[in-house]
Scaffold this motif. Structure first.
Motif, PDB file in Angstrom:
ATOM      1  N   TYR A   2      -5.967   9.985  -1.494  1.00 18.42           N
ATOM      2  CA  TYR A   2      -5.264  11.310  -1.207  1.00 18.42           C
ATOM      3  C   TYR A   2      -3.959  12.017  -2.151  1.00 18.42           C
ATOM      4  CZ  TYR A   2      -5.554   9.367   3.843  1.00 18.42           C
ATOM      5  OH  TYR A   2      -6.771   8.371   4.860  1.00 18.42           O
ATOM      6  N   HIS A   3      -3.040  12.591  -1.746  1.00 14.77           N
ATOM      7  CA  HIS A   3      -1.735  12.960  -3.151  1.00 14.77           C
ATOM      8  C   HIS A   3      -0.836  12.538  -2.007  1.00 14.77           C
ATOM      9  CE1 HIS A   3      -5.569  14.789  -4.545  1.00 14.77           C
ATOM     10  NE2 HIS A   3      -4.440  14.786  -5.759  1.00 14.77           N
ATOM     11  N   ALA A   4      -0.314  13.984  -1.731  1.00 19.08           N
ATOM     12  CA  ALA A   4       1.099  13.209  -0.887  1.00 19.08           C
ATOM     13  C   ALA A   4       0.441  13.428   0.608  1.00 19.08           C
ATOM     14  CB  ALA A   4       2.321  14.321  -1.222  1.00 19.08           C
ATOM     15  N   LEU A  65       5.588   8.532  -1.011  1.00 18.86           N
ATOM     16  CA  LEU A  65       4.754   7.076  -1.023  1.00 18.86           C
ATOM     17  C   LEU A  65       5.635   6.140  -0.269  1.00 18.86           C
ATOM     18  CD1 LEU A  65       2.130   8.143  -4.138  1.00 18.86           C
ATOM     19  CD2 LEU A  65       1.963   8.955  -1.769  1.00 18.86           C
ATOM     20  N   TYR A  66       6.219   6.178  -1.321  1.00 19.88           N
ATOM     21  CA  TYR A  66       8.001   4.617  -1.525  1.00 19.88           C
ATOM     22  C   TYR A  66       8.003   5.095  -0.274  1.00 19.88           C
ATOM     23  CZ  TYR A  66      12.241   2.445  -1.905  1.00 19.88           C
ATOM     24  OH  TYR A  66      12.795   1.448  -1.466  1.00 19.88           O
ATOM     25  N   HIS A  67       7.885   6.194   0.988  1.00 24.15           N
ATOM     26  CA  HIS A  67       9.423   6.338   2.141  1.00 24.15           C
ATOM     27  C   HIS A  67       9.194   6.615   3.321  1.00 24.15           C
ATOM     28  CE1 HIS A  67      12.535   8.188   4.830  1.00 24.15           C
ATOM     29  NE2 HIS A  67      11.871   9.452   4.936  1.00 24.15           N
ATOM     30  N   VAL A  69       4.967   6.761   3.413  1.00 23.10           N
ATOM     31  CA  VAL A  69       2.552   5.830   3.865  1.00 23.10           C
ATOM     32  C   VAL A  69       3.812   4.385   3.509  1.00 23.10           C
ATOM     33  CG1 VAL A  69       1.507   5.285   2.326  1.00 23.10           C
ATOM     34  CG2 VAL A  69       2.479   7.655   2.533  1.00 23.10           C
ATOM     35  N   THR A  70       4.783   3.757   2.879  1.00 25.27           N
ATOM     36  CA  THR A  70       4.287   2.522   2.551  1.00 25.27           C
ATOM     37  C   THR A  70       4.878   1.749   4.223  1.00 25.27           C
ATOM     38  OG1 THR A  70       5.888   2.296   0.395  1.00 25.27           O
ATOM     39  CG2 THR A  70       5.626   0.556   1.629  1.00 25.27           C
ATOM     40  N   PRO A  71       5.896   2.482   4.836  1.00 27.53           N
ATOM     41  CA  PRO A  71       5.768   1.463   6.081  1.00 27.53           C
ATOM     42  C   PRO A  71       4.592   1.660   6.941  1.00 27.53           C
ATOM     43  CG  PRO A  71       7.869   2.936   5.233  1.00 27.53           C
ATOM     44  CD  PRO A  71       6.552   3.386   4.352  1.00 27.53           C
ATOM     45  N   LEU A  72       4.013   2.627   6.676  1.00 28.00           N
ATOM     46  CA  LEU A  72       2.487   2.184   7.544  1.00 28.00           C
ATOM     47  C   LEU A  72       1.951   1.332   7.181  1.00 28.00           C
ATOM     48  CD1 LEU A  72       2.014   6.412   8.405  1.00 28.00           C
ATOM     49  CD2 LEU A  72       2.887   4.832  10.004  1.00 28.00           C
ATOM     50  N   LEU A  73       1.124   1.188   5.621  1.00 27.25           N
ATOM     51  CA  LEU A  73       0.761   0.085   5.060  1.00 27.25           C
ATOM     52  C   LEU A  73       1.456  -1.244   5.536  1.00 27.25           C
ATOM     53  CD1 LEU A  73       0.753   1.472   1.370  1.00 27.25           C
ATOM     54  CD2 LEU A  73      -1.323   2.145   3.576  1.00 27.25           C
ATOM     55  N   SER A  79      -2.805  -2.516   1.987  1.00 26.57           N
ATOM     56  CA  SER A  79      -2.803  -1.986   0.527  1.00 26.57           C
ATOM     57  C   SER A  79      -3.359  -0.617   0.475  1.00 26.57           C
ATOM     58  CB  SER A  79      -3.271  -3.085  -0.423  1.00 26.57           C
ATOM     59  OG  SER A  79      -4.786  -3.269  -0.476  1.00 26.57           O
ATOM     60  N   ALA A  80      -2.504  -0.210  -1.061  1.00 25.31           N
ATOM     61  CA  ALA A  80      -3.487   0.971  -1.549  1.00 25.31           C
ATOM     62  C   ALA A  80      -2.672   0.709  -2.946  1.00 25.31           C
ATOM     63  CB  ALA A  80      -2.208   1.933  -0.908  1.00 25.31           C
ATOM     64  N   THR A  81      -3.541   2.010  -3.469  1.00 26.09           N
ATOM     65  CA  THR A  81      -3.579   2.013  -5.130  1.00 26.09           C
ATOM     66  C   THR A  81      -2.963   3.041  -5.461  1.00 26.09           C
ATOM     67  OG1 THR A  81      -5.863   0.855  -5.187  1.00 26.09           O
ATOM     68  CG2 THR A  81      -5.047   2.521  -7.486  1.00 26.09           C
ATOM     69  N   LEU A  82      -1.794   3.602  -5.916  1.00 26.77           N
ATOM     70  CA  LEU A  82      -1.965   5.247  -6.746  1.00 26.77           C
ATOM     71  C   LEU A  82      -2.101   5.229  -8.157  1.00 26.77           C
ATOM     72  CD1 LEU A  82       0.581   6.531  -6.779  1.00 26.77           C
ATOM     73  CD2 LEU A  82       2.108   5.394  -7.260  1.00 26.77           C
TER      74      LEU A  82
END
Length: 262
Positions: A2-4, A65-67, A69-73, A79-82
Motif C-alpha cells: 500500500y501507499h496512502a 498511516l498514523y491518523h 491506518v493505525t486505529p484500524l490495525l 501489525s504492518a511494516t512501513l
C-alpha cells in the motif's frame, strides 16, 4: 503493498492510494477469513505456517498511516511494516521530493519523527525505502550507495533500532542495487513484482502484491490467495521472472531496449 489511505476517492491523487472505506473492508476480510499478520522478518521462517499469514507493507511515509491506518490495525490486532523515505520526514509536503510523481494525496503530509516513534512502539515496524525516493537503476554507484545507506542510518539514529529490510522505490533495481544492499547489511529486499512470498523466495528480490484504488474485493481476495490479480498477470510475470532470473541479463536487455527507443 500500500501507499496512502485517503478519506475520499480523488482521481488526482494517483491510483496507488486506497480509499479508507475500501481499505477498512480489506482488513475486515482478512480478519473474518482467519488471517494473521506477521513481520517482514518472519517471512520464510519455518516456524510460521504459510497458510493464513499476511504481511501488510506501506511505502513512503504518509500521515494517513498514523491518523487512519493505525486505529484500524489496532482494532484487528494487526501489525504492518512501513518502508520509509527519510528525506521528507517532518516536511510540510511531499513537494520537497522533486523526483516524486505529483500524485500524492493533497494535504497528506509526510510523517514526523515523533509520530514515527509512536508508530514504532505501537503496531508498526519502520524500515528503509531510500532517502530521496530516487529511481535506483538510473544512479551512479556513489549516488546509489549514498541514497540507500542514508535512509538506513537516519532511521537507526532517530528510532534507535537496527534497519535490516529495504524496498526499492518504484520497484526499480539492477545488479549494483542488489550488491550494495547486501554489502550494507540488509537481509531482505523487496520489489513490486507480484507473487506469494515463500520460504524459497529470493530474499533480495522479495515479491509484493500491489493493492490500489481500483482493486475490487473479489480481486483483493484473489490476490491474497494466489499472489496475482488474474491468470493473465500470473502468466506474464512467470515469463518475466524466467527471462530476468539473471539480473545482469535483465540489465542488458533494458539497456538494449533503451537504445532502441532512442
Amino acid at each position: 503493498m500500500y501507499h496512502a489511505v485517503t478519506l475520499e476517492n480523488h482521481e488526482a491523487c494517483g491510483h496507488v492510494h486506497v480509499p479508507y472505506g475500501a481499505f477498512a473492508a480489506q482488513l475486515q476480510w482478512l480478519y473474518e477469513n482467519g488471517y494473521e499478520t506477521i513481520t517482514v522478518s518472519e517471512i520464510g521462517d519455518p516456524r510460521q505456517s504459510e497458510a493464513k499469514k499476511v504481511v501488510l507493507t506501506f511505502d513512503d511515509g504518509y500521515y494517513s498511516l498514523y491518523h487512519l491506518v493505525t486505529p484500524l490495525l489496532k482494532r484487528y490486532r494487526f501489525s504492518a511494516t512501513l518502508f520509509l523515505t527519510t528525506y521528507p520526514v517532518g516536511a510540510a509536503s511531499y513537494d520537497v521530493l522533486p523526483a516524486l510523481e505529483k500524485e500524492f494525496p493533497e494535504g497528506d503530509r509526510p510523517l514526523t519523527w515523533q509520530e514515527l516513534e509512536e508508530m514504532e512502539h505501537s503496531c508498526w515496524d519502520i524500515q528503509a525505502h531510500g532517502h530521496q525516493h530516487l529511481v535506483h537503476n538510473t544512479l551512479g554507484l556513489h549516488a546509489l550507495t549514498a541514497e540507500i545507506e542514508k535512509s538506513k542510518t537516519v532511521i537507526e539514529r532517530h528510532l534507535n533500532k537496527a534497519v535490516r529490510f529495504y524496498a526499492f522505490p518504484y520497484g526499480r533495481y539492477n545488479h549494483p542495487c542488489l550488491r550494495i544492499t547486501r554489502e550494507l547489511g540488509f537481509v531482505k529486499v523487496f520489489t513490486v513484482q507480484p507473487a506469494l512470498a515463500r520460504f524459497s523466495s529470493n530474499r533480495f528480490r522479495m515479491p509484493r502484491i500491489e493493492v490500489n484504488r481500483y482493486v475490487t474485493m473479489e480481486q483483493f481476495a484473489h490476490k491474497v490467495c494466489t499472489g496475482f490479480g488474474s491468470r493473465g498477470e500470473q502468466l506474464r510475470w512467470f515469463v518475466l521472472q524466467f527471462v530476468y532470473r539473471n539480473v545482469k541479463w535483465k540489465d542488458r536487455i533494458r539497456a538494449i531496449y533503451r537504445k532502441i527507443r532512442k
